[in-house]
Design a protein around this motif. Sequence first.
Motif, PDB file in Angstrom:
ATOM      1  N   GLU A  51       4.864  85.861  35.848  1.00  0.00           N
ATOM      2  CA  GLU A  51       4.897  84.448  35.449  1.00  0.00           C
ATOM      3  C   GLU A  51       5.241  84.313  33.972  1.00  0.00           C
ATOM      4  N   ARG A  52       4.701  85.200  33.173  1.00  0.00           N
ATOM      5  CA  ARG A  52       4.957  85.148  31.742  1.00  0.00           C
ATOM      6  C   ARG A  52       6.422  85.441  31.423  1.00  0.00           C
ATOM      7  N   SER A  53       7.005  86.414  32.129  1.00  0.00           N
ATOM      8  CA  SER A  53       8.419  86.728  31.878  1.00  0.00           C
ATOM      9  C   SER A  53       9.329  85.646  32.451  1.00  0.00           C
ATOM     10  N   ASP A  54       8.955  85.023  33.548  1.00  0.00           N
ATOM     11  CA  ASP A  54       9.756  83.935  34.103  1.00  0.00           C
ATOM     12  C   ASP A  54       9.754  82.715  33.211  1.00  0.00           C
ATOM     13  N   ASN A  55       8.621  82.430  32.580  1.00  0.00           N
ATOM     14  CA  ASN A  55       8.538  81.287  31.661  1.00  0.00           C
ATOM     15  C   ASN A  55       9.357  81.524  30.397  1.00  0.00           C
ATOM     16  N   GLY A  56       9.488  82.757  29.982  1.00  0.00           N
ATOM     17  CA  GLY A  56      10.258  83.074  28.804  1.00  0.00           C
ATOM     18  C   GLY A  56      11.751  82.908  29.005  1.00  0.00           C
ATOM     19  N   ARG A  57      12.202  83.013  30.235  1.00  0.00           N
ATOM     20  CA  ARG A  57      13.631  82.909  30.537  1.00  0.00           C
ATOM     21  C   ARG A  57      14.099  81.468  30.660  1.00  0.00           C
ATOM     22  N   ARG A  58      13.183  80.570  30.876  1.00  0.00           N
ATOM     23  CA  ARG A  58      13.582  79.170  31.100  1.00  0.00           C
ATOM     24  C   ARG A  58      13.696  78.409  29.828  1.00  0.00           C
TER      25      ARG A  58
END
Length: 58
Positions: A51-58
């Motif tokens: 979740e943390r890495s997905d939020n960083g990509r957006r």
Amino acid sequence: MRHFYYRFILGIVWLGTAAVSAINANVPFAALYAILGVVFLWSARSIWKKERSDNGRR
């Protein structure tokens, strides 16, 4: 993120159960519960990192 909280809480519960079983000298079940607790916490950590890495990509 809901699955993270469920798995985190269940991991803590399993580790607490392992501690109680170890105090009662029920070693086989204490080991089983400790393994379950670690697996749940490891799963929660992987969800948190994803979740943390997905939020960083957006």
